[in-house]
Design a protein around this motif. Structure first.
Motif, PDB file in Angstrom:
ATOM      1  N   MET A  84      -5.980   6.667  44.583  1.00 36.22           N
ATOM      2  CA  MET A  84      -5.807   5.217  44.621  1.00 36.22           C
ATOM      3  C   MET A  84      -6.228   4.617  43.276  1.00 36.22           C
ATOM      4  N   SER A  85      -5.347   3.804  42.703  1.00 34.95           N
ATOM      5  CA  SER A  85      -5.654   3.223  41.399  1.00 34.95           C
ATOM      6  C   SER A  85      -5.666   1.704  41.422  1.00 34.95           C
ATOM      7  N   CYS A  86      -5.261   1.087  42.536  1.00 36.84           N
ATOM      8  CA  CYS A  86      -5.216  -0.368  42.586  1.00 36.84           C
ATOM      9  C   CYS A  86      -5.226  -0.824  44.042  1.00 36.84           C
ATOM     10  N   ALA A  87      -5.248  -2.140  44.204  1.00 31.79           N
ATOM     11  CA  ALA A  87      -5.309  -2.708  45.553  1.00 31.79           C
ATOM     12  C   ALA A  87      -4.075  -2.365  46.378  1.00 31.79           C
ATOM     13  N   SER A  88      -2.906  -2.325  45.733  1.00 28.27           N
ATOM     14  CA  SER A  88      -1.687  -2.013  46.492  1.00 28.27           C
ATOM     15  C   SER A  88      -1.706  -0.569  46.987  1.00 28.27           C
ATOM     16  N   CYS A  89      -2.369   0.323  46.223  1.00 30.19           N
ATOM     17  CA  CYS A  89      -2.529   1.709  46.684  1.00 30.19           C
ATOM     18  C   CYS A  89      -3.309   1.735  48.003  1.00 30.19           C
ATOM     19  N   ALA A  90      -4.393   0.943  48.046  1.00 31.61           N
ATOM     20  CA  ALA A  90      -5.210   0.870  49.263  1.00 31.61           C
ATOM     21  C   ALA A  90      -4.368   0.359  50.443  1.00 31.61           C
ATOM     22  N   ASN A  91      -3.513  -0.609  50.173  1.00 35.03           N
ATOM     23  CA  ASN A  91      -2.645  -1.151  51.229  1.00 35.03           C
ATOM     24  C   ASN A  91      -1.665  -0.095  51.745  1.00 35.03           C
ATOM     25  N   HIS A  92      -1.134   0.735  50.816  1.00 33.13           N
ATOM     26  CA  HIS A  92      -0.183   1.774  51.208  1.00 33.13           C
ATOM     27  C   HIS A  92      -0.846   2.819  52.108  1.00 33.13           C
ATOM     28  N   VAL A  93      -2.092   3.185  51.753  1.00 34.85           N
ATOM     29  CA  VAL A  93      -2.822   4.172  52.560  1.00 34.85           C
ATOM     30  C   VAL A  93      -3.077   3.607  53.956  1.00 34.85           C
ATOM     31  N   ALA A 104      -7.206   1.553  60.791  1.00 36.22           N
ATOM     32  CA  ALA A 104      -7.630   2.225  59.558  1.00 36.22           C
ATOM     33  C   ALA A 104      -7.930   1.163  58.523  1.00 36.22           C
ATOM     34  N   ALA A 105      -9.107   1.257  57.896  1.00 37.02           N
ATOM     35  CA  ALA A 105      -9.514   0.278  56.881  1.00 37.02           C
ATOM     36  C   ALA A 105      -9.970   1.022  55.637  1.00 37.02           C
ATOM     37  N   VAL A 106      -9.329   0.722  54.500  1.00 38.62           N
ATOM     38  CA  VAL A 106      -9.668   1.380  53.236  1.00 38.62           C
ATOM     39  C   VAL A 106     -10.780   0.621  52.538  1.00 38.62           C
ATOM     40  N   ASN A 107     -11.791   1.350  52.074  1.00 36.30           N
ATOM     41  CA  ASN A 107     -12.834   0.797  51.209  1.00 36.30           C
ATOM     42  C   ASN A 107     -12.473   1.197  49.782  1.00 36.30           C
ATOM     43  N   PHE A 108     -11.744   0.308  49.077  1.00 35.78           N
ATOM     44  CA  PHE A 108     -11.281   0.639  47.725  1.00 35.78           C
ATOM     45  C   PHE A 108     -12.448   0.839  46.764  1.00 35.78           C
ATOM     46  N   ALA A 109     -13.554   0.092  47.005  1.00 33.35           N
ATOM     47  CA  ALA A 109     -14.719   0.221  46.129  1.00 33.35           C
ATOM     48  C   ALA A 109     -15.326   1.613  46.199  1.00 33.35           C
ATOM     49  N   ASP A 110     -15.169   2.253  47.363  1.00 37.07           N
ATOM     50  CA  ASP A 110     -15.793   3.569  47.568  1.00 37.07           C
ATOM     51  C   ASP A 110     -14.770   4.698  47.642  1.00 37.07           C
ATOM     52  N   ASN A 111     -13.462   4.373  47.443  1.00 40.55           N
ATOM     53  CA  ASN A 111     -12.393   5.376  47.535  1.00 40.55           C
ATOM     54  C   ASN A 111     -12.461   6.147  48.858  1.00 40.55           C
ATOM     55  N   SER A 112     -12.571   5.395  49.949  1.00 43.60           N
ATOM     56  CA  SER A 112     -12.651   6.041  51.258  1.00 43.60           C
ATOM     57  C   SER A 112     -11.900   5.206  52.285  1.00 43.60           C
ATOM     58  N   VAL A 113     -11.640   5.820  53.445  1.00 43.13           N
ATOM     59  CA  VAL A 113     -10.988   5.096  54.535  1.00 43.13           C
ATOM     60  C   VAL A 113     -11.714   5.413  55.843  1.00 43.13           C
ATOM     61  N   THR A 114     -11.975   4.379  56.623  1.00 42.65           N
ATOM     62  CA  THR A 114     -12.585   4.542  57.945  1.00 42.65           C
ATOM     63  C   THR A 114     -11.478   4.443  58.990  1.00 42.65           C
ATOM     64  N   ILE A 115     -11.342   5.499  59.799  1.00 44.14           N
ATOM     65  CA  ILE A 115     -10.251   5.574  60.775  1.00 44.14           C
ATOM     66  C   ILE A 115     -10.836   5.594  62.183  1.00 44.14           C
ATOM     67  N   GLU A 116     -10.432   4.612  62.982  1.00 42.58           N
ATOM     68  CA  GLU A 116     -10.769   4.609  64.406  1.00 42.58           C
ATOM     69  C   GLU A 116      -9.522   5.077  65.158  1.00 42.58           C
ATOM     70  N   CYS A 117      -9.667   6.170  65.878  1.00 42.91           N
ATOM     71  CA  CYS A 117      -8.495   6.744  66.536  1.00 42.91           C
ATOM     72  C   CYS A 117      -8.894   7.420  67.844  1.00 42.91           C
ATOM     73  N   GLU A 118      -7.900   7.830  68.608  1.00 46.13           N
ATOM     74  CA  GLU A 118      -8.158   8.566  69.833  1.00 46.13           C
ATOM     75  C   GLU A 118      -8.710   9.944  69.483  1.00 46.13           C
ATOM     76  N   ALA A 119      -9.578  10.457  70.354  1.00 46.67           N
ATOM     77  CA  ALA A 119     -10.312  11.687  70.044  1.00 46.67           C
ATOM     78  C   ALA A 119      -9.398  12.884  69.820  1.00 46.67           C
ATOM     79  N   ASP A 120      -8.219  12.889  70.425  1.00 48.08           N
ATOM     80  CA  ASP A 120      -7.347  14.065  70.323  1.00 48.08           C
ATOM     81  C   ASP A 120      -6.341  13.981  69.166  1.00 48.08           C
ATOM     82  N   VAL A 121      -6.479  12.969  68.310  1.00 48.97           N
ATOM     83  CA  VAL A 121      -5.568  12.851  67.159  1.00 48.97           C
ATOM     84  C   VAL A 121      -5.833  14.006  66.191  1.00 48.97           C
ATOM     85  N   ASN A 122      -4.754  14.641  65.731  1.00 46.79           N
ATOM     86  CA  ASN A 122      -4.859  15.772  64.809  1.00 46.79           C
ATOM     87  C   ASN A 122      -5.147  15.276  63.390  1.00 46.79           C
TER      88      ASN A 122
END
Length: 735
Positions: A14-23, A36-54
């Motif tokens: 990720m190199s810019c804000a639009s990259c974060a939006n694409h992810v 899914a919420a991207v933390n661009f400042a930390d180059n990470s994404v927090t994903i809340e999903c169902e437990a059986d998601v691959n």
């Protein structure tokens, strides 16, 4: 409903804000992903999903979008460190190769071998050290998107291709009676400048994780607990609720809990921000990360691990850093329209000339399409922001203002609400003696040395302030005390060689000991309390010998600074962990109407969030660990240079030396920098607005004029020079 889980994963590329939006978009479109919420400042994404998601399906979705989701466990700090070192190395080498290319273009422009040398030196700059610009641009293009990387790739790619063609096939132009020019320096300089800007941004991001690491470091790794009748040393993660924990002098308190035996003064400045330690005894609550000063005690663990106060602070700092919507760079917005428009105009020009160009239609179509691409080559646009930002950061450093990233510099001029911490920010952050009122018949030449000796032996947090005041007045210790005792949580008592007993403590202690207090002293005590001063009484059994007023003084010039900010239309909110009464007194002296005392760290962050929901651009100014949540939440975060390391790391701007007068200068530098960026963008585009139609050949039907691609290149170069020179103007302007 199936069980849901929440995980945080690192994201690369990720190199810019639009990259974060694409992810975010790629992940939120996956089945089973709730949010899914991207933390661009930390180059990470927090994903809340169902437990059986691959997890592999999530990784593949992000990969398809052009980025890398790291789902395997690995040392994140090590990974970030390696990524930063790689970027640093690429930037340095890009600069090393760019310097001779720039020198050849400036001083040896007519030396033909110089073109071949520049060609060779430009290849590693663009396609090795600047390769990621082209890779990211290609990934964006695959999904029909463009961003700043697309702009950089387009401008440098066109400049390099045309220069390469002119280096090896100059006869193409010579046969038409035209000169052949090269623009390798334009391509290499912009790669180097943009890389420097990216490096500064990456460095600012690395500070984010460093600050969290320091917060985590406030918790000891090992603790002593009583189990089955014996003391054991165990790892902090093995401590359980209801364990009895032993805390010694100087220890950091490892978990939240309640004192069951013993007492001590505990430094809770990380929670309250106040420099004076609190006396803690049986049944009092203590919290992780606060520091035990001088006594020993046993405590029963009530909250451990992720449930502790400190762990929640860390979590809220992470959430605040991730919840801030990344500022969409203006260049990204422009690129999304500019790049396809230029390509469209070039193709339209080529097609029009092929249809109506007459006998030389192929030549004219080619030459005019190239002229459009050259004059539109947005090198100046790429330089507009980073050059102004670099000069602005330099001007800040000259004025003892450390600016860590471009975002804060661009946003500061928009601030219309400021949350300001009291202790250590508008006040000095340490208690000092402001008044000593001796009784009329007190022999100060005898009593001052005795007072000094008693306070030198005292463990009370305010004793140091009295000792400092007496030593500043040249008083020397009496060395006459026969005994000394601490009255836990109340004060101290001592006896001299003649058997006279002395007491130092609060007015409440004097009343408890039935020591008489004359009316004039009571009146003065009431006046001092109205001025937010802490009262200490020095007495013997016959009466109070002296009243001492102690206070955390307001910094010199603080009121005028805040008055200037209010005059500029900024609302100021003062928050403090100190009592509401004390906070109100300080607010009145500073002329502030918005204030609140007795607040916790999360209260400051909540206020910042509330103001943001009202549409305000919020700045937070603080100096302590208790300010980190609000600093992370605010749009612009400013730390005092003498504050805690954690606060300085979280903040985007640091006022070196803690001089509040620098605050107005920081905002002034932001105004100048943003004004410079806007002027740069004007210079970057004025040539395109005028030059592109001329390059396309609109004047040809009128007067037969066609723009030489070499003149188009000269206009492109001049626009870049204009941008750089305009940025340098910022350095000479007064603030």
């Amino acid at each position: 409903m199936s069980k849901t889980i929440k995980n945080t994963f690192p994201v690369e590329g990720m190199s810019c804000a639009s990259c974060a939006n694409h992810v975010e978009k790629a992940l939120n479109n996956q089945e089973g992903v709730i949010h899914a919420a991207v933390n661009f400042a930390d180059n990470s994404v927090t994903i809340e999903c169902e437990a059986d998601v691959n997890k592999e399906s999530l990784r593949d979705a992000v990969s398809e979008a052009g980025y890398t989701l790291l789902i395997e466990d690995e040392d994140e700090e090590e990974r970030k460190g390696e990524a930063y070192q790689k970027k640093l190395k690429n930037t340095i080498w890009a600069g090393v190769f760019t310097l001779p290319v720039f020198a050849l273009s400036m001083f040896f422009m007519d030396w033909k071998p110089g073109e071949y040398i520049s060609f060779v030196l430009s290849i590693p700059v663009l396609f090795v050290f600047g390769k990621h610009f082209f890779v990211n641009a290609f990934k964006q293009a695959k999904h029909g998107q463009v961003n700043m990387d697309s702009l950089v790739a387009m401008s440098t790619g066109i400049a390099f291709l045309i220069s390469t063609f002119n280096t090896f096939y100059p006869q193409f132009w010579m046969e038409q009676g035209l000169m052949s020019h090269v623009y390798f320096e334009a391509a290499t300089v912009i790669i180097t400048f943009i890389s420097i800007g990216d490096l500064l941004e990456e460095r600012a991001k690395s500070k984010t994780s460093a600050s969290l690491k320091k917060l985590i470091g406030l918790q000891p790794k090992e603790v002593q607990v009583e189990r089955w009748g014996e003391v054991q040393t165990i790892s902090i993660d093995k401590v359980a609720v209801h364990d009895v924990v032993l805390v010694k002098p100087g220890d950091k308190i490892p978990v939240d809990g309640e004192i069951i035996s013993g007492d001590s003064y505990v430094d809770e400045s990380m929670i309250t921000g106040e420099p004076v330690a609190e006396f803690k005894q049986k049944d009092d609550q203590v919290f992780t990360g606060s520091i035990n000063q001088n006594g020993s005690f046993k405590m029963k663990a009530a909250k451990v691990g992720k449930d502790t106060f400190l762990a929640q602070v860390i979590e809220r700092v992470k959430e605040a850093q991730g919840s801030k919507a990344p500022v969409q760079k203006l260049a990204d917005k422009i690129a999304s329209v500019f790049v396809p428009t230029v390509f469209g105009i070039a193709l339209l020009t080529f097609g029009a000339w092929m249809l109506w160009g007459g006998e030389d239609k192929v030549f004219h179509a080619t030459m005019n399409a190239i002229a459009v691409m050259v004059i539109a080559c947005p090198c100046a646009l790429g330089l507009a922001t980073p050059t102004a930002i670099m000069v602005g950061m330099g001007k800040g450093a000259e004025n003892n203002i450390l600016i860590k990233n471009a975002e804060s510099l661009e946003l500061a001029h928009k601030v219309n609400a400021i949350i300001i911490d009291k202790t250590g920010t508008v006040t000095e952050g340490k208690p000092v003696v402001t008044d000593i009122l001796w009784s009329k018949d007190a022999k100060t030449e005898v009593l001052n040395p005795i007072l000094l000796e008693i306070e030198e032996k005292s463990e009370h947090p305010l004793a140091h302030a009295i000792v400092q005041r007496l030593k500043d007045e040249g008083i020397k210790s009496s060395d006459e005390l026969k005994s000394f005792d601490t009255l836990k949580g109340k004060g101290v008592k001592a006896k001299d060689e003649e058997g006279v007993e002395y007491f130092i403590g609060s007015i409440a202690l004097m009343k408890e000991l039935a020591i008489p207090l004359p009316q004039h002293q009571l009146d003065e005590a009431e006046n001092w309390q109205g001025e937010a001063k802490t009262l200490v009484a020095f007495a013997n059994k016959a009466g109070v010998l002296a009243l001492i007023g102690i206070r955390d003084e307001i910094k010199e010039g603080a009121k005028s600074v805040l008055d200037d900010l209010k005059a500029s239309g900024i609302d100021i909110y003062m928050m403090s962990g100190d009592s509401q009464a004390t906070t109100a007194v300080v607010a009145k002296e500073l002329g502030l109407t918005h204030f609140k005392g007795g607040v916790l760290p999360q209260d400051k962050a909540a206020l910042a969030k509330d103001l943001q929901t009202q549409g305000k651009t919020v700045a937070m100014i603080g100096d302590g660990i208790n300010d980190t949540e609000a600093l992370a939440q605010a749009d612009v975060s400013i730390a005092m240079g003498q504050g805690s390391d954690v606060a300085i790391d979280v903040a985007q701007i640091t006022l070196i030396g803690s001089d509040l007068k620098l605050l107005n200068k920081a905002f002034a530098i932001s105004h100048l920098t943003v004004k410079g960026i806007r002027q740069n963008l004007f210079w970057a585009f004025i040539y395109n607005l005028i030059g592109i139609p001329i390059a396309a050949g609109v004047l040809y039907p009128i007067n037969g004029f066609l723009l030489d691609p070499m003149l188009a290149g000269a206009a492109m170069a001049f626009s870049s020079i204009s941008v750089v020179l305009n940025s340098l103007r910022i350095k000479g302007q007064k603030i």
